[in-house]
Design an enzyme around this catalytic site. Sequence first.
Site, short mmCIF file in Angstrom:
data_model
loop_
_atom_site.label_atom_id
_atom_site.label_comp_id
_atom_site.label_asym_id
_atom_site.label_seq_id
_atom_site.Cartn_x
_atom_site.Cartn_y
_atom_site.Cartn_z
N ASP A 187 16.58 17.20 33.43
CA ASP A 187 16.83 17.35 32.00
C ASP A 187 15.48 17.31 31.29
O ASP A 187 14.44 17.03 31.90
CB ASP A 187 17.80 16.28 31.47
CG ASP A 187 18.51 16.78 30.20
OD1 ASP A 187 18.05 17.78 29.61
OD2 ASP A 187 19.52 16.18 29.78
C1 BGC Z 1 19.85 18.10 26.91
C2 BGC Z 1 20.37 19.15 27.85
C3 BGC Z 1 19.87 20.49 27.42
C4 BGC Z 1 18.35 20.46 27.42
C5 BGC Z 1 17.73 21.78 27.03
C6 BGC Z 1 18.34 18.17 26.76
O1 BGC Z 1 17.88 17.32 25.77
O2 BGC Z 1 20.24 16.84 27.38
O3 BGC Z 1 21.76 19.12 27.88
O4 BGC Z 1 20.35 21.49 28.26
O5 BGC Z 1 17.93 19.48 26.48
O6 BGC Z 1 17.97 22.10 25.73
#
Ligand code: BGC
Length: 741
Positions: A280
């Site tokens: 993530d």
């Molecule tokens: C979120 C993800 C997301 C990623 C990219 C993160 O902060 O937890 O779910 O896909 O950002 O935007």
Amino acid sequence: MLKYCLIVFALLANNFCQAQKTIDQKVDSVLKLMTLDEKIGQLNQYNDDLNATGPVTLDSTKKQQLLKGQLGSLLNCVGTLRTRAWQNIAMQSRLKIPLLFGQDVIHGYKTTFPIPLAEACSWDMDAIQLAARTAATEASASGIHWTFAPMVDIARDPRWGRVMEGAGEDPHLGSKIAYARVKGFQGNKLGDVNSVMACAKHFAAYGAAIGGRDYNSVDMSDRLLWEVYLPPFKAAVDAGAATFMNSFNDLNGVPATGNAYLQRDILKGKWNFKGFVVSDWGSIGEMINHGNVKNEYEAALSAITAGSDMDMESRCYKNNLAQLVKDKKVPLALIDDAVKRILRKKFELGLFDDPYKFCDASREQAALNDPDHTKAAREMAAKSIVLLKNQNNLLPLSKNTKTIAFIGPLVKAVKQNKGFWDVEVPGVDSNFIVSQWEGLQNKVEANSTLLYAKGCEIEGEDKSGFAEAIDVAKRSDVVILSIGERRDMSGEAKSRSNINIPGVQEELLKELLATGKPVVVLINTGRPLVFNYTADNAPAILYTWWLGSEAGNAIADVLFGDYNPSAKLPISFPYSTGQIPIYYSHFNTGRPATNDSNRNYNSSYNDLSIYPRYEFGYGLSYTSFGYSNLQMSKKKIKAGETISVSLAVTNTGKYDGEEIVQLYIRDKVGSVVRPVKELKDFTKIKLAAGQSKTISFTINKEKLSFYNNKLQWVAEPGDFEIMIGTSSKNILLKDEFELVN
Ligand code: BGC
């Protein structure tokens, strides 16, 4: 005939193996050409400079890095123009390995569908799959190869802002929806020009963050993990999900990003997942904050060892993997495995044949303006609206109602209807969204008059608009009040300790009810809110969530009976935050409370109900349904046998409608205690007024199994209760059977 089928099957299987082999061979031949630096490059994903969905790492040399083959993927880069421009740079690198473009296409692209939790209320797998399919068609035409969806995290805490992004509290329903969404995004196969890779996230248990605080720790038993939190991920693997994303939380003290049990043992081991895992946003580096590693060097070591293949935005891989290989801490084989997983997907998508495959501007135009998408969004939105209350059949309203007052801060709102996680599509003005005001205008007959007053804001104490709203209400025959949350009040990093309807909105309702006019309340939000005043006093309530581009039209369809609401809640609604976490499949305990008036040394609150305000599976219709004639083919089965359960469902009301029939099972005695009921099957059927249908379910060993104390998946002999109802509480038919040795 059988022989012929077998030959055809063998040929097909052989062709498939050949195709696979070819891709693997191609991957190997590319890998042979790569320097270590280029290999590590494939493991890096950076944010483009336009939008950010996390804390930005300033990096002015992205383009130079890409030219040197040091970047494998970008996120938040959308549109054929922009993606083409970046791909052009990748094509000037030594090996011309195409870039992957990933994006949070969570509930639609240009055409916004209801937020995922709202869609889950439909319990309609075809519609949910179509929503994902439509999003994929638009996104893939706009340069995107990969969506960071579906979020399949089970969530039982409405304080958690991301509850809006999943499918609610239940592993059975959640797994069905995970499967449908992956299938929808990926279409027939990767490599089709309208398919995007799905990404099941956040692996794992992110939805159980303590106290509902985003990014918080998770502490849970292995059984809860396996029985409740992992099944939707397994369903995503079964559906062929190309990628997984790990999560920000630690699980029992080990950050998910550096968690080898989750990623190596379960995902890539037991489940044999062949895709790749992306971290993530920044989560590799965040393991330092967790206190699990000392520095970025150790963070990179931990993540790559645990099975995180791609580093989203932390730069830990970029800055440390080469040294780790040199220091013999990370075997080259580990890097190669991660690179191969990523290259394989680039080949499967067809990017090595044509890196611009998803950059066709005319296709983009056509896909973003396809009227079928609007139609699908409207239908999905109508299916997502939950009728919570309808005293004296106030709804549906007549299109000829003389004067309708439409009041509230969300009536004329436009973008609010999109909810959290919408995509800013280049060149698209979000004013194309159908506001609730427009939706109503489109619906009522010419001789009907619509009056408007805002009444108040979503938040704040200002009541200066009340007088106008009351005046408008007094001049009308019926009042529709549209209240709720702002779209940025639920979503990532939007956890709240107070989930009451914000501001003075319920006070406005009180004033409107005092006029004596019938009031229909629309609640627009991303989470289960607490709204006891409304629930007790408003004669009719529609929970409309955030419905997307077609919100206004869909709401009007339901208000005026062109669509008879059929949705049911996929998550329990509490009376108060004090009840959280609240979910239907709890254990019985040694001192179960059986009602709210006896609190004598039993498992209850002294000051609060033990029941939810609205239970899992609850939702009304304009018509009513009767269940009868429960039949079971057997009352005793052995492990390999099945029972067929049938019942008759009758539409006993005046309107045609759809019903979601729910089957729950209770294992009465287990070597580890079992929940008071668990959803094991459901079906959604359409019945004309007065019509009756017989439906059936099959009970097999799988539906009776659970994880015992040794984490073995077993069905233990003994008595089981079967419950069929309109919700987890309203059980209409019951029986029992026995599983024998
Ligand atoms: C979120 C993800 C997301 C990623 C990219 C993160 O902060 O937890 O779910 O896909 O950002 O935007």
